[in-house]
Write a protein that holds these residues in place. Sequence first.
Motif, PDB file in Angstrom:
ATOM      1  N   PHE A   1       0.833  -1.201   0.000  1.00  0.00           N
ATOM      2  CA  PHE A   1       0.000   0.000   0.000  1.00  0.00           C
ATOM      3  C   PHE A   1       0.872   1.257   0.000  1.00  0.00           C
ATOM      4  O   PHE A   1       0.617   2.205  -0.750  1.00  0.00           O
ATOM      5  CB  PHE A   1      -0.923  -0.018   1.231  1.00  0.00           C
ATOM      6  CG  PHE A   1      -1.695   1.265   1.399  1.00  0.00           C
ATOM      7  CD1 PHE A   1      -2.805   1.529   0.612  1.00  0.00           C
ATOM      8  CD2 PHE A   1      -1.300   2.207   2.340  1.00  0.00           C
ATOM      9  CE1 PHE A   1      -3.525   2.714   0.766  1.00  0.00           C
ATOM     10  CE2 PHE A   1      -2.003   3.394   2.499  1.00  0.00           C
ATOM     11  CZ  PHE A   1      -3.121   3.640   1.715  1.00  0.00           C
TER      12      PHE A   1
ATOM     13  N   ALA B   1       2.605   1.667  -3.387  1.00  0.00           N
ATOM     14  CA  ALA B   1       1.659   2.001  -4.450  1.00  0.00           C
ATOM     15  C   ALA B   1       1.079   3.403  -4.305  1.00  0.00           C
ATOM     16  O   ALA B   1       0.441   3.903  -5.231  1.00  0.00           O
ATOM     17  CB  ALA B   1       0.528   0.978  -4.474  1.00  0.00           C
ATOM     18  N   THR B   2       1.291   4.036  -3.140  1.00  0.00           N
ATOM     19  CA  THR B   2       0.768   5.388  -2.930  1.00  0.00           C
ATOM     20  C   THR B   2       1.908   6.394  -2.772  1.00  0.00           C
ATOM     21  O   THR B   2       2.244   7.119  -3.701  1.00  0.00           O
ATOM     22  CB  THR B   2      -0.157   5.417  -1.688  1.00  0.00           C
ATOM     23  OG1 THR B   2       0.532   4.846  -0.565  1.00  0.00           O
ATOM     24  CG2 THR B   2      -1.429   4.645  -1.950  1.00  0.00           C
TER      25      THR B   2
ATOM     26  N   SER C   1       4.143   8.039  -5.994  1.00  0.00           N
ATOM     27  CA  SER C   1       3.594   9.387  -6.194  1.00  0.00           C
ATOM     28  C   SER C   1       4.661  10.389  -6.625  1.00  0.00           C
ATOM     29  O   SER C   1       4.332  11.401  -7.245  1.00  0.00           O
ATOM     30  CB  SER C   1       2.911   9.885  -4.918  1.00  0.00           C
ATOM     31  OG  SER C   1       3.847  10.066  -3.876  1.00  0.00           O
TER      32      SER C   1
ATOM     33  N   SER D   1       4.425  11.105 -10.175  1.00  0.00           N
ATOM     34  CA  SER D   1       3.077  11.413 -10.666  1.00  0.00           C
ATOM     35  C   SER D   1       2.966  12.746 -11.388  1.00  0.00           C
ATOM     36  O   SER D   1       1.882  13.110 -11.840  1.00  0.00           O
ATOM     37  CB  SER D   1       2.079  11.390  -9.497  1.00  0.00           C
ATOM     38  OG  SER D   1       1.974  10.087  -8.967  1.00  0.00           O
TER      39      SER D   1
ATOM     40  N   CYS E   1       9.863   4.735   0.267  1.00  0.00           N
ATOM     41  CA  CYS E   1       8.748   5.637   0.549  1.00  0.00           C
ATOM     42  C   CYS E   1       9.168   6.854   1.362  1.00  0.00           C
ATOM     43  O   CYS E   1       8.790   7.980   1.035  1.00  0.00           O
ATOM     44  CB  CYS E   1       7.645   4.881   1.289  1.00  0.00           C
ATOM     45  SG  CYS E   1       6.858   3.599   0.297  1.00  0.00           S
TER      46      CYS E   1
ATOM     47  N   SER F   1      -1.470   9.023  -9.349  1.00  0.00           N
ATOM     48  CA  SER F   1      -1.196   8.152  -8.195  1.00  0.00           C
ATOM     49  C   SER F   1      -2.342   7.166  -8.001  1.00  0.00           C
ATOM     50  O   SER F   1      -2.112   5.974  -7.748  1.00  0.00           O
ATOM     51  CB  SER F   1      -0.999   8.990  -6.926  1.00  0.00           C
ATOM     52  OG  SER F   1       0.149   9.799  -7.027  1.00  0.00           O
TER      53      SER F   1
ATOM     54  N   THR G   1      -2.298   4.524 -10.800  1.00  0.00           N
ATOM     55  CA  THR G   1      -1.228   3.540 -10.579  1.00  0.00           C
ATOM     56  C   THR G   1      -1.590   2.573  -9.464  1.00  0.00           C
ATOM     57  O   THR G   1      -1.382   1.361  -9.583  1.00  0.00           O
ATOM     58  CB  THR G   1       0.095   4.267 -10.235  1.00  0.00           C
ATOM     59  OG1 THR G   1       0.372   5.231 -11.248  1.00  0.00           O
ATOM     60  CG2 THR G   1       1.248   3.273 -10.156  1.00  0.00           C
ATOM     61  N   ALA G   2      -2.116   3.093  -8.361  1.00  0.00           N
ATOM     62  CA  ALA G   2      -2.503   2.236  -7.237  1.00  0.00           C
ATOM     63  C   ALA G   2      -3.571   1.235  -7.665  1.00  0.00           C
ATOM     64  O   ALA G   2      -3.521   0.053  -7.299  1.00  0.00           O
ATOM     65  CB  ALA G   2      -3.005   3.095  -6.077  1.00  0.00           C
TER      66      ALA G   2
ATOM     67  N   PHE H   1      -2.010  -1.471  -9.746  1.00  0.00           N
ATOM     68  CA  PHE H   1      -1.278  -2.403  -8.879  1.00  0.00           C
ATOM     69  C   PHE H   1      -2.241  -3.410  -8.257  1.00  0.00           C
ATOM     70  O   PHE H   1      -1.960  -4.614  -8.208  1.00  0.00           O
ATOM     71  CB  PHE H   1      -0.542  -1.624  -7.777  1.00  0.00           C
ATOM     72  CG  PHE H   1       0.841  -1.186  -8.153  1.00  0.00           C
ATOM     73  CD1 PHE H   1       1.113  -0.685  -9.422  1.00  0.00           C
ATOM     74  CD2 PHE H   1       1.889  -1.279  -7.257  1.00  0.00           C
ATOM     75  CE1 PHE H   1       2.378  -0.267  -9.775  1.00  0.00           C
ATOM     76  CE2 PHE H   1       3.171  -0.870  -7.608  1.00  0.00           C
ATOM     77  CZ  PHE H   1       3.412  -0.363  -8.865  1.00  0.00           C
TER      78      PHE H   1
END
Length: 260
Positions: A1, A4-5, A9, A12, A180, A215, A218-219, A222
Amino acid sequence: FLIATIGVSHGSLDNYKGKKLLKFYKLKSPIIFYLSYIFVAIFIIFIWKVLPSFTLSIFVLIAAYHFGKEDSLRSLSKVKLPQLKTIYYFSRGAIIVISPIVFHPSETIEIFKVISSDLFVNYILFFKKYYFFEVLLGLVLLCCFLISGKEYAAFIFEIPSILAINYFFTPFFAFTIYFCFLHSVRHIISLGHELDRTNINKGLNIFLRKALPLSLITAILFIISLFFLLDLNQLNEAIYKVIFIGLASLTFPHILLEYL
């Protein structure tokens, strides 16, 4: 998570950079940019399927340079030779790649087995047997220390932190923390500064608004990819494939766009 965020991003705003690129080349249709970007991403996934060991090897080299360069944007001010800067970027980024193999070889090899082939794994095991990666980690740390000169901030805070998270945590968890909360957050802050050089808070707010659409897309991609892969793989294996191969497919067009 998180990957993917927060993780993805920081790329993005590529669509806005794409508009600048189209303007530079005097092209009007944004469809050209989007199709080119998506084509490169899909092509990387295809090549990974056909030549997993070769593609992973290239990705590791490119990722090492990319991580090293992005994490060193304001350092090396006293280094004049571009060759030394290149060596430093590779060395700095290689720490991210080599540390998991040194500190958690079994778990790292399990990931390689999922996303690559037996050929790649056999090479890793062969070199690991002769302490190649331990020596290499020592060399890249030495290169970073010698080339960086008197700018020791990275050695006081950043590099020890990267080594520590790779020592204490599993490779996937350590990579998530780095990607991240160090690599992506730093890039997001720099983008926020570019968007508003007088007020970083306003710049970050602008970034969040601009980055949200891609973003989310993409999430969602995924999650959809994970859903389909779960029919064929166990949960961990599906996640490894979605994250690492998915990141590779986004990293190649992202870096190509930055270069252009």
